[in-house]
Design a protein around this motif. Structure first.
Motif, PDB file in Angstrom:
ATOM      1  N   THR A  18       0.834  -1.197   0.000  1.00  0.00           N
ATOM      2  CA  THR A  18       0.000   0.000   0.000  1.00  0.00           C
ATOM      3  C   THR A  18       0.875   1.256   0.000  1.00  0.00           C
ATOM      4  O   THR A  18       2.053   1.199   0.336  1.00  0.00           O
ATOM      5  CB  THR A  18      -0.896   0.057   1.249  1.00  0.00           C
ATOM      6  OG1 THR A  18      -0.089   0.306   2.409  1.00  0.00           O
ATOM      7  CG2 THR A  18      -1.684  -1.232   1.429  1.00  0.00           C
ATOM      8  N   LEU A  32      -9.296   2.084   1.595  1.00  0.00           N
ATOM      9  CA  LEU A  32     -10.313   1.133   2.033  1.00  0.00           C
ATOM     10  C   LEU A  32     -11.362   0.906   0.952  1.00  0.00           C
ATOM     11  O   LEU A  32     -11.839  -0.212   0.741  1.00  0.00           O
ATOM     12  CB  LEU A  32     -10.966   1.653   3.312  1.00  0.00           C
ATOM     13  CG  LEU A  32     -11.996   0.755   3.992  1.00  0.00           C
ATOM     14  CD1 LEU A  32     -11.377  -0.578   4.380  1.00  0.00           C
ATOM     15  CD2 LEU A  32     -12.559   1.448   5.218  1.00  0.00           C
ATOM     16  N   LEU A  66      -8.589  -1.760   7.681  1.00  0.00           N
ATOM     17  CA  LEU A  66      -8.186  -2.309   6.384  1.00  0.00           C
ATOM     18  C   LEU A  66      -8.304  -3.825   6.317  1.00  0.00           C
ATOM     19  O   LEU A  66      -8.497  -4.395   5.238  1.00  0.00           O
ATOM     20  CB  LEU A  66      -6.740  -1.909   6.076  1.00  0.00           C
ATOM     21  CG  LEU A  66      -6.473  -0.434   5.788  1.00  0.00           C
ATOM     22  CD1 LEU A  66      -4.978  -0.175   5.722  1.00  0.00           C
ATOM     23  CD2 LEU A  66      -7.147  -0.006   4.493  1.00  0.00           C
TER      24      LEU A  66
END
Length: 230
Positions: A18, A32, A66
């Motif tokens: 990420t 998200l 997440l």
């Protein structure tokens, strides 16, 4: 007696890092929202969550937010460091940098969670990591100064490891061409990150393109190996 040919290697899978999740409310929210679609459209084995250091309560909250988006799609969620948060946040493991960090973390992570390792500058360190119980070894990531080995050197290290050792190897790809190169070299997983998120066409398009490139490289390598065996 003819030698039995080696079984074909599985197609390498994607390992998605990420962007750094920081204090900005927009980034975690956007991440998200995007992760479920990304993981539905490409074969992503694991997601590496990169957290900007802050207080532990905030980091745990971000990880817990997440986690369902990742784990509900069948992917593992690993933290980039922060071993002390893995169990408390419900993560599947951690990525560690250097032998010393791995040795310190193993008692916390094993046997239930994943311990991956990078920062392996020598073959000796790589073998020591495998012997110590690393679940994968990563080659090619930038060091603290942002320096990396050459692409040929990374591919050579992946090929060496894939031929001789059992734990999976991961190639850190900073571009589509590198993803293709490392898949051909024998990586079990290809870690992709910034070039996916920064693609002006959108992360989903870039991730699908990376997966296709990996599959094509794997197929071409398998065909060459088959031809060589006669």
């Amino acid at each position: 007696m003819a030698t039995k040919p080696a079984p074909p290697r599985p197609v390498p899978r994607l390992y998605l890092a990420t962007p750094e999740v920081d204090d900005s409310q927009a980034l975690p929210t956007a991440l998200l929202a995007s992760l479920p679609r990304l993981l539905a459209e490409a074969d992503v084995a694991a997601v590496l969550v990169r957290l900007k250091p802050t207080d532990q309560r905030t980091m745990i909250s971000r990880i817990k937010a997440l986690a369902p988006a990742v784990q509900d799609k069948g992917a593992a969620l690993l933290l980039d460091g922060h071993v002390e948060l893995v169990a408390r946040a419900g993560a599947d493991g951690a990525h560690l940098t250097g032998i010393a960090a791995m040795e310190d973390a193993l008692p916390t992570l094993k046997p239930d969670r994943i311990a991956g390792i990078g920062g392996l500058t020598t073959r000796h360190d790589s073998m020591a990591a495998g012997e110590a119980g690393a679940d994968y070894v990563l080659f090619g990531e930038p060091d603290a100064r942002g320096q990396r080995p050459s692409i040929d050197a990374i591919a050579e290290r992946l090929e060496w490891w894939a031929e001789l050792f059992e734990p999976p190897c991961v190639g850190f790809a900073a571009s589509l061409d590198e993803a293709r190169e490392f898949a051909a070299a024998g990586a079990d997983f290809v870690l992709v990150g910034d070039f996916i998120w920064n693609d002006p066409r959108g992360a989903a398009v870039a991730l699908r393109e990376a997966e296709q490139a990996i599959r094509q490289a794997h197929a071409a390598t398998a065909e060459t190996a088959k031809a060589a065996q006669g």
